[in-house]
Design a protein around this motif. Sequence first.
Motif, PDB file in Angstrom:
ATOM      1  N   ALA A   1      35.175  64.837  82.481  1.00 22.72           N
ATOM      2  CA  ALA A   1      34.085  65.402  81.696  1.00 22.72           C
ATOM      3  C   ALA A   1      33.380  64.278  80.934  1.00 22.72           C
ATOM      4  O   ALA A   1      34.025  63.471  80.261  1.00 22.72           O
ATOM      5  CB  ALA A   1      34.632  66.424  80.714  1.00 22.72           C
TER       6      ALA A   1
ATOM      7  N   ARG B 105      30.854  74.525  87.493  1.00 22.54           N
ATOM      8  CA  ARG B 105      32.263  74.929  87.427  1.00 22.54           C
ATOM      9  C   ARG B 105      32.423  76.129  86.494  1.00 22.54           C
ATOM     10  O   ARG B 105      31.929  76.117  85.370  1.00 22.54           O
ATOM     11  CB  ARG B 105      33.141  73.791  86.904  1.00 22.54           C
TER      12      ARG B 105
ATOM     13  N   GLY C 193      43.830  67.800  91.327  1.00 21.22           N
ATOM     14  CA  GLY C 193      43.837  67.066  90.073  1.00 21.22           C
ATOM     15  C   GLY C 193      45.021  66.129  89.997  1.00 21.22           C
ATOM     16  O   GLY C 193      44.956  64.950  90.348  1.00 21.22           O
ATOM     17  N   ARG C 194      46.156  66.689  89.556  1.00 23.66           N
ATOM     18  CA  ARG C 194      47.320  65.851  89.251  1.00 23.66           C
ATOM     19  C   ARG C 194      47.758  64.981  90.426  1.00 23.66           C
ATOM     20  O   ARG C 194      48.147  63.827  90.230  1.00 23.66           O
ATOM     21  CB  ARG C 194      48.467  66.755  88.781  1.00 23.66           C
TER      22      ARG C 194
ATOM     23  N   HIS D 103      29.746  71.544  83.639  1.00 23.27           N
ATOM     24  CA  HIS D 103      31.060  72.070  83.236  1.00 23.27           C
ATOM     25  C   HIS D 103      30.812  73.319  82.390  1.00 23.27           C
ATOM     26  O   HIS D 103      30.551  73.245  81.194  1.00 23.27           O
ATOM     27  CB  HIS D 103      31.796  71.007  82.430  1.00 23.27           C
TER      28      HIS D 103
ATOM     29  N   GLY E  63      43.194  74.002  91.227  1.00 22.93           N
ATOM     30  CA  GLY E  63      44.244  74.582  90.401  1.00 22.93           C
ATOM     31  C   GLY E  63      45.477  74.964  91.168  1.00 22.93           C
ATOM     32  O   GLY E  63      45.508  76.004  91.832  1.00 22.93           O
ATOM     33  N   GLY E  64      46.489  74.111  91.108  1.00 17.27           N
ATOM     34  CA  GLY E  64      47.787  74.455  91.673  1.00 17.27           C
ATOM     35  C   GLY E  64      47.862  74.407  93.179  1.00 17.27           C
ATOM     36  O   GLY E  64      48.757  75.009  93.761  1.00 17.27           O
TER      37      GLY E  64
ATOM     38  N   GLN F  89      30.471  64.937  85.964  1.00 11.74           N
ATOM     39  CA  GLN F  89      30.640  66.242  85.320  1.00 11.74           C
ATOM     40  C   GLN F  89      30.112  66.181  83.889  1.00 11.74           C
ATOM     41  O   GLN F  89      30.609  65.416  83.062  1.00 11.74           O
ATOM     42  CB  GLN F  89      32.114  66.667  85.289  1.00 11.74           C
TER      43      GLN F  89
ATOM     44  N   VAL G 172      46.713  77.539  86.989  1.00 11.48           N
ATOM     45  CA  VAL G 172      47.017  76.268  86.314  1.00 11.48           C
ATOM     46  C   VAL G 172      47.447  76.555  84.880  1.00 11.48           C
ATOM     47  O   VAL G 172      47.339  77.660  84.389  1.00 11.48           O
ATOM     48  CB  VAL G 172      45.809  75.310  86.274  1.00 11.48           C
TER      49      VAL G 172
ATOM     50  N   TYR H  18      46.986  61.522  79.266  1.00 11.99           N
ATOM     51  CA  TYR H  18      45.982  61.313  78.206  1.00 11.99           C
ATOM     52  C   TYR H  18      46.357  60.155  77.293  1.00 11.99           C
ATOM     53  O   TYR H  18      45.840  60.050  76.189  1.00 11.99           O
ATOM     54  CB  TYR H  18      45.864  62.573  77.339  1.00 11.99           C
TER      55      TYR H  18
ATOM     56  N   ALA I  93      39.412  66.270  91.606  1.00 14.64           N
ATOM     57  CA  ALA I  93      38.982  67.174  90.529  1.00 14.64           C
ATOM     58  C   ALA I  93      38.614  66.379  89.273  1.00 14.64           C
ATOM     59  O   ALA I  93      39.157  65.285  89.056  1.00 14.64           O
ATOM     60  CB  ALA I  93      40.110  68.149  90.209  1.00 14.64           C
ATOM     61  N   PRO I  94      37.716  66.925  88.458  1.00 17.98           N
ATOM     62  CA  PRO I  94      37.381  66.242  87.201  1.00 17.98           C
ATOM     63  C   PRO I  94      38.600  66.175  86.283  1.00 17.98           C
ATOM     64  O   PRO I  94      39.273  67.184  86.081  1.00 17.98           O
ATOM     65  CB  PRO I  94      36.288  67.126  86.593  1.00 17.98           C
ATOM     66  N   MET I  95      38.881  64.993  85.758  1.00 18.39           N
ATOM     67  CA  MET I  95      40.034  64.848  84.860  1.00 18.39           C
ATOM     68  C   MET I  95      39.775  63.859  83.738  1.00 18.39           C
ATOM     69  O   MET I  95      39.564  62.664  83.977  1.00 18.39           O
ATOM     70  CB  MET I  95      41.266  64.415  85.656  1.00 18.39           C
ATOM     71  N   THR I  96      39.807  64.366  82.535  1.00 14.53           N
ATOM     72  CA  THR I  96      39.694  63.558  81.331  1.00 14.53           C
ATOM     73  C   THR I  96      40.904  62.631  81.240  1.00 14.53           C
ATOM     74  O   THR I  96      42.034  63.083  81.363  1.00 14.53           O
ATOM     75  CB  THR I  96      39.656  64.496  80.102  1.00 14.53           C
TER      76      THR I  96
HETATM   77  C1  FMN Z   1      44.783  65.118  82.836  1.00  9.89           C
HETATM   78  C2  FMN Z   1      43.841  66.230  83.187  1.00  9.89           C
HETATM   79  C3  FMN Z   1      42.573  66.227  82.665  1.00  9.89           C
HETATM   80  C4  FMN Z   1      41.655  67.221  83.009  1.00  9.89           C
HETATM   81  N1  FMN Z   1      40.369  67.147  82.550  1.00  9.89           N
HETATM   82  C5  FMN Z   1      39.433  67.979  83.042  1.00  9.89           C
HETATM   83  C6  FMN Z   1      38.061  67.757  82.776  1.00  9.89           C
HETATM   84  O1  FMN Z   1      37.669  66.784  82.118  1.00  9.89           O
HETATM   85  N2  FMN Z   1      37.176  68.639  83.279  1.00  9.89           N
HETATM   86  C7  FMN Z   1      37.557  69.715  84.034  1.00  9.89           C
HETATM   87  O2  FMN Z   1      36.722  70.502  84.457  1.00  9.89           O
HETATM   88  N3  FMN Z   1      38.862  69.923  84.332  1.00  9.89           N
HETATM   89  C8  FMN Z   1      39.790  69.075  83.885  1.00  9.89           C
HETATM   90  N4  FMN Z   1      41.101  69.225  84.255  1.00  9.89           N
HETATM   91  C9  FMN Z   1      41.472  70.293  85.208  1.00  9.89           C
HETATM   92  C10 FMN Z   1      41.451  69.763  86.648  1.00  9.89           C
HETATM   93  O3  FMN Z   1      40.114  69.570  87.081  1.00  9.89           O
HETATM   94  C11 FMN Z   1      42.151  70.725  87.620  1.00  9.89           C
HETATM   95  O4  FMN Z   1      41.508  71.966  87.609  1.00  9.89           O
HETATM   96  C12 FMN Z   1      43.603  70.905  87.235  1.00  9.89           C
HETATM   97  O5  FMN Z   1      44.260  69.655  87.159  1.00  9.89           O
HETATM   98  C13 FMN Z   1      44.350  71.775  88.215  1.00  9.89           C
HETATM   99  O6  FMN Z   1      44.404  71.174  89.471  1.00  9.89           O
HETATM  100  P1  FMN Z   1      45.791  70.531  90.006  1.00  9.89           P
HETATM  101  O7  FMN Z   1      46.772  71.658  90.043  1.00  9.89           O
HETATM  102  O8  FMN Z   1      45.435  70.018  91.371  1.00  9.89           O
HETATM  103  O9  FMN Z   1      46.186  69.469  89.052  1.00  9.89           O
HETATM  104  C14 FMN Z   1      42.039  68.267  83.878  1.00  9.89           C
HETATM  105  C15 FMN Z   1      43.344  68.274  84.386  1.00  9.89           C
HETATM  106  C16 FMN Z   1      44.239  67.270  84.063  1.00  9.89           C
HETATM  107  C17 FMN Z   1      45.624  67.282  84.671  1.00  9.89           C
END
Ligand code: FMN
Length: 431
Positions: A60, A251, A358-359, A199, A336-337, A113, A302, A386, A24-27
């Motif tokens: 992102a 998304r 994600g996580r 996004h 998500g979750g 993204q 989430v 972060y 998943a996308p993660m900042t």
């Molecule tokens: C550290 C972190 C940064 C995130 N950054 C973004 C992001 O840049 N763009 C986005 O669409 N979602 C972002 N998310 C949401 C994740 O894409 C994902 O939907 C969310 O972690 C839930 O999935 P999980 O339960 O598998 O962690 C972020 C989540 C986390 C934990």
Amino acid sequence: MTDNLLFTPVTAGALALQHRIVMAPMTRIRADRITLAPTTDNADYYSQRASEGGLIITEAVHISPEGTPIWTIYQNVRDDGGQVPGIWTDTQRDGWREVVSAVHAKKGLIVCQLLHAGRIAQPEIGDHPVVANSDLPLPSVSASAIAMPQGDEDNHYGWDQPNSTPRALATTEMRRICDDYAHAARMAKDAGFDAIELHAAHGYLIDQFLNQSTNQRDDIYGGSLANRCRLLFEVTATLIDVMGAGRVGVRLSPYLNDPETGTPSATYFGAESDDADAIYSHAVRGLNDFDLAYLLLTEPRVGSMASDPESDQGYHHPLALRHYRTLYNGMLMGAGGFTPLTAATAIEQNAYDLIAFGRWFISNPDLPDRIRHGHDLTIYDRATFYSGSSAGYTDYPDRHDRAKADGYRMIAIANVGASLPKSAQTGEKFK
Ligand SMILES: Cc1cc2nc3c(=O)[nH]c(=O)nc-3n(C[C@H](O)[C@H](O)[C@H](O)COP(=O)(O)O)c2cc1C
């Protein structure tokens, strides 16, 4: 776990995937502070998480200074962190090219993204070296001149700086917004990305146009469902023009539930609507007209800030967005979750075609391999999500590297969400 449907190949638009576990996308706030370009550390991080025929979605990536938040909101980032990356300069594009090459070297696929943060972007970026003295448009802008609500209640990051009141974009500026997206898409294409993702979720610019609390316009971009979706569809069309058919994902995040209660009482940065189901249904139906790679939906469960995956209430809630499956004809990805078990169930029940983690991908660089072979997972450390430092970024072990695992806790796959109610594990409530 070896024969589960997560490991059946699937084609998403132009993307031929060998399994259905997507990163998943993660900042992560680890790009270069000055150029806002990816670094070799960023390339290592993505390369560690690449798998053959597996899909990674980047964090992102900001399309322009106007859409870029400078995350000085976190004390630790102010002190020693990196920054969020962009993709509007040549240096940024070249940094991304290294990331893409590293993922391709492992036969993985990678999607960029693209984000314009709208009113979440902060005017302070005007002083940043990569922007100062340029004539590029600056933050903050939105659908309407309404500031994000201050404080913890509506802004789940609860940052400690005042939110700026955005300028409402003029009707005549929408062409320029599309052009900014097109420029970023061309840079991403040039960097070698397999696709890009718009996004349009989580309370950022496009979502600010979709929602009533942020969009009170009386022109052709406000009011009716069609008008509020107009920018989403215009930008999507623009991105497909650049990338080609099957190389754009979108998304959306229909609404956000309170992680404790599972009821829709939280918002993404204060973006919300009385007609949430109507507006997102309109958006999802309308996206059928585009040749997308996929549509990614954020399950509303989430939002929990719990550190322990066994007590994180977000893992306890069943799927909530199955309604949209009936509205969309293309490839549907959920995020998500999800746990390894609920992800497999969601595919088996045809709720989704692909599942983004994600996580678990943060702390398990070899996540698909671990799920396939049923190996224990490393538990993520929320404190470094972060933090901008190398700890908690590239130092998570793969399953062969036990030495690096010092300091990290493990959990058996069977115990992730082991205390989930049966309805959440099987989704039977929604059959
Ligand atoms: C550290 C972190 C940064 C995130 N950054 C973004 C992001 O840049 N763009 C986005 O669409 N979602 C972002 N998310 C949401 C994740 O894409 C994902 O939907 C969310 O972690 C839930 O999935 P999980 O339960 O598998 O962690 C972020 C989540 C986390 C934990």
